[in-house]
Design a protein around this motif. Structure first.
Motif, PDB file in Angstrom:
ATOM      1  N   TYR A  58     -11.861 -10.438   2.100  1.00 54.98           N
ATOM      2  CA  TYR A  58     -10.474 -10.260   2.539  1.00 54.98           C
ATOM      3  C   TYR A  58     -10.055  -8.791   2.481  1.00 54.98           C
ATOM      4  N   PHE A  59     -10.481  -8.080   1.447  1.00 57.72           N
ATOM      5  CA  PHE A  59     -10.169  -6.654   1.366  1.00 57.72           C
ATOM      6  C   PHE A  59     -10.825  -5.898   2.522  1.00 57.72           C
ATOM      7  N   ALA A  60     -12.107  -6.198   2.761  1.00 56.23           N
ATOM      8  CA  ALA A  60     -12.842  -5.503   3.816  1.00 56.23           C
ATOM      9  C   ALA A  60     -12.180  -5.731   5.174  1.00 56.23           C
ATOM     10  N   LYS A  61     -11.696  -6.936   5.405  1.00 65.06           N
ATOM     11  CA  LYS A  61     -11.042  -7.240   6.676  1.00 65.06           C
ATOM     12  C   LYS A  61      -9.786  -6.399   6.860  1.00 65.06           C
ATOM     13  N   GLU A  62      -9.124  -6.057   5.764  1.00 63.71           N
ATOM     14  CA  GLU A  62      -7.912  -5.239   5.834  1.00 63.71           C
ATOM     15  C   GLU A  62      -8.227  -3.739   5.827  1.00 63.71           C
ATOM     16  N   GLY A  63      -9.509  -3.393   5.709  1.00 65.44           N
ATOM     17  CA  GLY A  63      -9.890  -1.991   5.712  1.00 65.44           C
ATOM     18  C   GLY A  63      -9.546  -1.259   4.433  1.00 65.44           C
ATOM     19  N   ILE A  64      -9.542  -1.987   3.319  1.00 60.88           N
ATOM     20  CA  ILE A  64      -9.221  -1.354   2.038  1.00 60.88           C
ATOM     21  C   ILE A  64     -10.340  -1.605   1.032  1.00 60.88           C
ATOM     22  N   ASP A  65     -10.549  -0.627   0.186  1.00 56.29           N
ATOM     23  CA  ASP A  65     -11.510  -0.726  -0.912  1.00 56.29           C
ATOM     24  C   ASP A  65     -10.699  -0.661  -2.201  1.00 56.29           C
ATOM     25  N   LEU A 106       8.670   3.667  -8.625  1.00 56.13           N
ATOM     26  CA  LEU A 106       8.002   2.366  -8.575  1.00 56.13           C
ATOM     27  C   LEU A 106       8.879   1.337  -7.880  1.00 56.13           C
ATOM     28  N   GLU A 107       8.232   0.448  -7.151  1.00 56.87           N
ATOM     29  CA  GLU A 107       8.959  -0.658  -6.529  1.00 56.87           C
ATOM     30  C   GLU A 107       8.181  -1.948  -6.735  1.00 56.87           C
ATOM     31  N   ALA A 108       8.895  -3.004  -7.066  1.00 60.59           N
ATOM     32  CA  ALA A 108       8.276  -4.324  -7.145  1.00 60.59           C
ATOM     33  C   ALA A 108       8.135  -4.863  -5.727  1.00 60.59           C
ATOM     34  N   ILE A 109       6.934  -5.292  -5.373  1.00 59.67           N
ATOM     35  CA  ILE A 109       6.692  -5.733  -4.000  1.00 59.67           C
ATOM     36  C   ILE A 109       6.286  -7.195  -3.907  1.00 59.67           C
ATOM     37  N   PHE A 110       5.946  -7.806  -5.054  1.00 59.79           N
ATOM     38  CA  PHE A 110       5.467  -9.196  -5.006  1.00 59.79           C
ATOM     39  C   PHE A 110       5.716  -9.828  -6.369  1.00 59.79           C
ATOM     40  N   GLY A 111       6.442 -10.920  -6.400  1.00 61.44           N
ATOM     41  CA  GLY A 111       6.673 -11.637  -7.644  1.00 61.44           C
ATOM     42  C   GLY A 111       5.598 -12.682  -7.871  1.00 61.44           C
ATOM     43  N   LEU A 112       4.772 -12.477  -8.900  1.00 64.20           N
ATOM     44  CA  LEU A 112       3.678 -13.410  -9.175  1.00 64.20           C
ATOM     45  C   LEU A 112       4.150 -14.648  -9.928  1.00 64.20           C
ATOM     46  N   LYS A 113       5.168 -14.473 -10.782  1.00 63.28           N
ATOM     47  CA  LYS A 113       5.635 -15.588 -11.601  1.00 63.28           C
ATOM     48  C   LYS A 113       7.152 -15.563 -11.714  1.00 63.28           C
ATOM     49  N   ARG A 114       7.739 -16.745 -11.764  1.00 63.34           N
ATOM     50  CA  ARG A 114       9.168 -16.826 -12.046  1.00 63.34           C
ATOM     51  C   ARG A 114       9.417 -16.670 -13.539  1.00 63.34           C
ATOM     52  N   LYS A 230       5.527   4.911   1.120  1.00 65.08           N
ATOM     53  CA  LYS A 230       6.009   5.765   2.200  1.00 65.08           C
ATOM     54  C   LYS A 230       4.885   6.213   3.129  1.00 65.08           C
ATOM     55  N   SER A 231       3.767   6.631   2.543  1.00 61.13           N
ATOM     56  CA  SER A 231       2.703   7.239   3.332  1.00 61.13           C
ATOM     57  C   SER A 231       1.711   6.240   3.918  1.00 61.13           C
ATOM     58  N   GLN A 232       1.481   5.109   3.201  1.00 59.47           N
ATOM     59  CA  GLN A 232       0.491   4.137   3.675  1.00 59.47           C
ATOM     60  C   GLN A 232       0.997   2.704   3.494  1.00 59.47           C
ATOM     61  N   PRO A 233       2.091   2.361   4.143  1.00 64.96           N
ATOM     62  CA  PRO A 233       2.601   0.992   3.995  1.00 64.96           C
ATOM     63  C   PRO A 233       1.609  -0.071   4.469  1.00 64.96           C
ATOM     64  N   ASP A 234       0.713   0.315   5.389  1.00 61.27           N
ATOM     65  CA  ASP A 234      -0.283  -0.633   5.881  1.00 61.27           C
ATOM     66  C   ASP A 234      -1.259  -1.037   4.784  1.00 61.27           C
ATOM     67  N   VAL A 235      -1.520  -0.127   3.842  1.00 60.21           N
ATOM     68  CA  VAL A 235      -2.420  -0.451   2.726  1.00 60.21           C
ATOM     69  C   VAL A 235      -1.758  -1.487   1.815  1.00 60.21           C
ATOM     70  N   VAL A 236      -0.487  -1.294   1.528  1.00 58.33           N
ATOM     71  CA  VAL A 236       0.250  -2.239   0.691  1.00 58.33           C
ATOM     72  C   VAL A 236       0.309  -3.603   1.372  1.00 58.33           C
ATOM     73  N   GLU A 237       0.613  -3.591   2.654  1.00 52.90           N
ATOM     74  CA  GLU A 237       0.675  -4.845   3.416  1.00 52.90           C
ATOM     75  C   GLU A 237      -0.681  -5.537   3.440  1.00 52.90           C
ATOM     76  N   GLY A 238      -1.735  -4.751   3.644  1.00 53.38           N
ATOM     77  CA  GLY A 238      -3.079  -5.318   3.691  1.00 53.38           C
ATOM     78  C   GLY A 238      -3.488  -5.925   2.368  1.00 53.38           C
ATOM     79  N   TYR A 239      -3.177  -5.221   1.273  1.00 51.72           N
ATOM     80  CA  TYR A 239      -3.515  -5.776  -0.040  1.00 51.72           C
ATOM     81  C   TYR A 239      -2.780  -7.097  -0.263  1.00 51.72           C
ATOM     82  N   CYS A 240      -1.492  -7.107   0.008  1.00 54.83           N
ATOM     83  CA  CYS A 240      -0.703  -8.322  -0.229  1.00 54.83           C
ATOM     84  C   CYS A 240      -1.199  -9.489   0.621  1.00 54.83           C
ATOM     85  N   ARG A 241      -1.592  -9.208   1.857  1.00 52.51           N
ATOM     86  CA  ARG A 241      -2.097 -10.269   2.726  1.00 52.51           C
ATOM     87  C   ARG A 241      -3.415 -10.812   2.186  1.00 52.51           C
TER      88      ARG A 241
END
Length: 292
Positions: A58-65, A106-114, A230-241
């Motif tokens: 899944y990481f490789a598909k998003e182009g991230i290591d 820092l910004e919270a981008i994904f809540g793992l637990k309630r 700011k600089s690489q939002p696609d990396v953040v999006e790819g990781y989350c996906r």
């Protein structure tokens, strides 16, 4: 005409390959470091945060290591992300707010637990039924300055049970703490979900007592460095996906997820015992985490 069609198709296909070659040559795999809010690799969130998405591509598909590292606590993890020692990671919401109050980005981008997933545990036959029953008791926690220990301390303060009316023992959850609870050296122990699974796998019959203060807080979150956002939002999006796909897979196929985790971290796999028993125990620990 057929000859021209074939030549045109060949030329077009050659152009397509050329374009693909240009894309391949210019596209670069983007690397990030992900820090988790505990130091030791074990059966828990690192299964779907790292091992499964890596092993299934899944990481490789998003182009991230992605590289994984640990930190002693959520506070330290937040500091590491803020200083760009890692670009993303797990931490507590209060740690993110502390960083931002100090000028951090820092910004919270994904809540793992309630819920943060920590609680007080006592032996099943214990007389402790509520937090109020801890008055005069001995309670152990990994720390009383952060995490579940801190939340417990604040909960008891709200119940008019200050620190002098119970005994605090700093002790890392594990075999020694479990033995202390069973022998009566301590009356209660602050645990988190995965460690509860470990204790239960050892045969202990435990009862959970919720920590009221903690229930008013948000649970574990994934945070990202502001510069990365700011600089690489696609990396953040790819990781989350990629991570979300892995979480769906893990919840649907927990035993398969554990096996992928052991493939990625073979030294973590138990070296003794029957494989089927080890797999069942690990799946039970993972299940405790996923239920929160």
């Amino acid at each position: 005409m057929a000859r021209f069609a074939r030549e045109g198709l060949a030329a077009g296909f050659g152009s397509l390959l050329l374009c693909l070659g240009v894309v391949t040559a210019t596209a670069q795999v983007k690397s990030i470091t992900f820090v988790q809010m505990h130091p030791v690799i074990g059966v828990g969130e690192e299964i779907f945060l790292y091992a499964v998405p890596k092993r299934l591509g899944y990481f490789a598909k998003e182009g991230i290591d992605v590289k994984l590292q640990g930190a002693p606590s959520g506070t330290v993890a937040a500091q590491v992300i803020q200083t760009n020692g890692a670009q993303m990671g797990t931490t507590a919401p209060e740690s993110i707010m502390q960083m931002r109050e100090q000028g951090g980005t820092l910004e919270a981008i994904f809540g793992l637990k309630r819920n943060a997933g920590t609680f007080v545990v006592v032996l099943d036959e214990s007389s402790v039924k509520t937090l109020a029953d801890l008055k005069g008791k001995t309670v152990a926690a990994n720390s009383f300055g952060s995490g579940g220990g801190f939340s417990l301390r604040e909960s008891l303060n709200e119940l008019s049970i200050p620190e002098g009316q119970y005994t605090q023992v700093t002790m890392s959850p594990g075999p020694a703490a479990f033995a202390a609870l069973q022998s009566g050296k301590i009356d209660a122990l602050v645990l988190w979900d995965a460690m509860l699974g470990v204790a239960e796998n050892s045969g202990m019959k435990l009862r959970r007592v919720p920590i009221s203060f903690q229930d008013r807080l948000a649970g574990m979150s994934i945070a990202a460095n502001g510069e990365l956002l700011k600089s690489q939002p696609d990396v953040v999006e790819g990781y989350c996906r990629a991570m979300t796909k892995a979480l769906v897979f893990t919840k649907a196929n927990p035993q398969a997820a554990v096996k992928l985790f052991w493939e990625e971290f073979p030294t973590v796999k138990p070296s003794s015992g029957f494989d089927e028993t080890n797999l069942q125990n690990a799946t039970h620990i993972l299940g405790r985490f996923l239920e929160m």
